[in-house]
Design a protein around this motif. Structure first.
Motif, short mmCIF file in Angstrom:
data_model
loop_
_atom_site.label_atom_id
_atom_site.label_comp_id
_atom_site.label_asym_id
_atom_site.label_seq_id
_atom_site.Cartn_x
_atom_site.Cartn_y
_atom_site.Cartn_z
N GLY A 165 42.01 37.28 43.82
CA GLY A 165 41.72 35.96 42.86
C GLY A 165 42.00 36.30 41.49
O GLY A 165 42.80 35.56 40.74
N TRP A 166 42.12 37.56 40.81
CA TRP A 166 42.27 38.06 39.44
C TRP A 166 43.61 37.75 39.27
O TRP A 166 44.31 37.27 38.34
N GLY A 198 45.95 36.24 41.05
CA GLY A 198 46.52 34.64 41.02
C GLY A 198 46.22 34.34 39.66
O GLY A 198 46.93 33.34 39.27
N ALA A 199 45.07 34.41 39.06
CA ALA A 199 44.60 33.74 37.97
C ALA A 199 45.56 34.24 36.73
O ALA A 199 45.99 33.39 36.04
N VAL A 246 36.16 34.96 40.01
CA VAL A 246 36.00 36.40 39.99
C VAL A 246 35.28 36.63 38.80
O VAL A 246 34.55 37.88 39.04
N ALA A 304 44.32 28.16 38.67
CA ALA A 304 44.32 29.51 37.96
C ALA A 304 42.76 29.40 37.37
O ALA A 304 42.13 30.62 37.62
N LEU A 336 39.98 30.23 39.97
CA LEU A 336 40.31 31.69 40.42
C LEU A 336 39.56 32.53 39.37
O LEU A 336 38.67 33.40 39.75
#
Lengths: 240, 240, 240, 240
Positions: free
Chosen positions: C164-165, C167-168, B55, B48, B51
């Motif tokens: 990606g966001w 997922g984070a 981003v 996390a 990522l």
């Protein structure tokens, strides 16, 4: 861009191989300490190693080609021995020495970061025919991948593609996909998760050499022998 | 493109560092609550965080350079102090203040989202020589990576490469790869999975500083001191 | 390239949202059935969902903009209401209807593929202030990300950056980062791992709306209000 | 670039499909041996398989189109039957034979690397309506993805997009997302984690065929029938 000086290129190979060995061995120590599940341990070890591999190739390819692997350097010497764009035999010797030195230093760094003796010998036997087959396959596809991408003009994909293949091969083959004589030596110097007993090293390295030769043969079969064009992005990986 | 105004750049550093700290700390709280396996907890926390890092760099680099890290900002100031393309000392002060403020706010946001006190002190001691070595290595390679990519004209790869290295270093080193003084302060303000006791912070930050200096030295060794060309893609990371 | 006809764009929104909902809900069902560890369950569910999100945006952005989310469509309408390059109010209505229809169909598809009733109501309460804060944060950053990338001329990064966001945010926030009213409705129609009780839906959606508005405000703060240039790669996401 | 000779293209299809089958089956054997958690087993198996898929498409697309899947080859033949840029019926026969041969060889390689009999029959029944629906969905979206990306001029994204979809579908559908008749046959020849009983193969393949046809119909609905332009990057995937 001028080719960097040989000492600078050797420094890049030593630093890159050392960091790769340190992450490979260190992540094995940490994942084995943290997780009780064998799959999770291996997953974390593989993931960390391939991330380091991709990042270090991307960073150092413009300096030394980012081989970090005696068999990749030997294949560059062999395939480019007539074109003058690869390594000379003397440079190859320097590359291999720098890679071995880096792998040993990286093992020592990992051991030190995790409060272990600087260097120690692994007691983990890895010696069986099916493991040697696996090493040959993992190494052969690695060589096919590097030189196939170059022939097709996709050399710029090497950082992620090489890392992707090693990640796949770690799980898909039975030997752990060492696929690299320098890292095999480094692994022998930490008696931890990623280790290999010194007595198992020679046969592993021999299997890797056989696989690399088969990989070069496959390059010729699938991509042809002619070199009608030298892709621009080949220059970084081929050194100059 | 004009350089954005300083207030806007400071806002970007504060927002980016806050979101990074919130995901880093919040994912630690959640993974520790969800999983019984130590490897899985760390894997989710690391995944996390990297990522979010990738981003946020991709999003905010065009505004402020997306440093989110006082040592990256300091290195930009130092390496570009004569070129006029980096930060002035006054701007550096603003960047560091914005990053620290952001990290504190991000810790408070994470704590609030997971029903904890807004700010609290961590009780987790992290104090030992091998951990400091690990912090120095993780930070040094981070600096080598950012400035090496810039020198080689691959600055556009920074979002994924920086994230990739942090992911590798979290597993490959023993300290958790904080590698960032602002996030180290933020972590001290949540008594949860990613925490660090306030008393352990100064030595961690000192080790990070030593590592950053070593990283800049390695950039000179591997990539040279000369700046024959200023790659186009350097402008985003160097601010202007 | 001509803007595709409205029926084709609505079909793309419906198909994309349906597949996204099916993977999101289906992977939750499968991971909960396969794994005994809460961290592994969530990791697999998140990984599958963000892979589907990235792939479907990459595939369908050239057709409809690949919004799959009423708040993204509403923000496109709002920010481009004077430029003529976004959605009209009538088109916005069509987009939202197609997304809702797709989410319901996707829930039904997932239920059917895993031998459950076609549609069913979830019994999982998700109702608390800290969860609403988390939804607002997750949605706000999503909007900031999409429109910030567009302003900076990096709209082509949207598929991986948005994924990606999410997922984070799934790990870094406490609510599961629904961040999408259509998918929130779809989740309410499967009584499984990813579910949300119908009674919890309105407050979740309201929090998402508040977050989206805050995200648009942040875009103005960090990237400015002026639109000096319309990046080429904005056209796919903005529809025309 | 000239189209490679047919024997070379068939060799590429056989080698690529063999390596894909070997990693798919081998990683299943290894993850089942290493992990006690069903989620971790499947996660490692899926991750290794999609990494191999992405790498092998990137490597071999310039040689043969990197189909590795009879239904992709059949769809290339069908959609390009009038344009002369795809496969002839005779070439299609060669492709399918090479893919089947490769899948069988890859199963044998995986079995041998893990000390199992060279070929063996799987005893794992996979036979139910909801599984066939899942296979049709997974295959249909695969076909939609490949040809949708080509129509939109994003064919160069195929390696990661195809791998991403398969990764999402493995978790989001209930059947394991075989989505490939050649690999389905290969899986039947290893009595291990990824296996399928020979008696379950015909219905799986039939469901895949139905899904592929539906996928081609969706391409027409979402991207139109006309071929106003032939994107440059289509040439690699379409063979010539």
């Amino acid at each position: 861009m001028m080719t960097p000086s040989l000492p600078r290129r050797l420094a890049a190979e030593a630093v890159g191989t050392a960091l790769l060995a340190a992450v490979l061995i260190g992540s094995g120590i940490q994942s084995a300490a943290l997780s009780a599940d064998g799959g999770m341990r291996f997953a974390a070890n593989v993931l960390a190693s391939v991330l380091a591999l991709a990042v270090l190739i991307a960073l150092l390819a413009p300096v030394s080609g980012a081989h970090f692997n005696p068999l990749v350097s030997a294949a560059v010497w062999w395939t480019e021995r007539r074109s003058g764009t690869g390594l000379t035999l003397r440079e190859l010797g320097g590359y291999v020495a720098a890679q071995l030195l880096g792998a040993v230093a990286g093992a020592g760094l990992a051991n030190t970061m995790f409060e272990r003796p600087f260097l120690e010998l692994s007691g983990r036997q890895r010696s069986a025919g099916h493991l040697w087959l696996a090493e040959a396959v993992a190494t052969g596809v690695l060589i096919l991948l590097v030189f196939g991408l170059l022939r097709a003009g996709h050399g710029g994909w090497a950082p992620v593609a090489v890392a992707g293949w090693i990640g796949a091969a770690c799980w898909g083959t039975s030997s752990g996909s060492f696929a690299n004589p320098a890292l095999t030596v480094g692994r022998a110097l930490s008696d931890s998760y990623t280790g290999i007993a010194p007595g198992s090293v020679p046969a592993f390295v021999l299997a890797q050499c056989v696989g690399a030769a088969a990989g070069l043969a496959l390059v010729a079969v699938l991509f042809g022998r002619s070199r009608d064009r030298v892709p621009d992005d080949a220059r970084e990986l081929l050194v100059r």
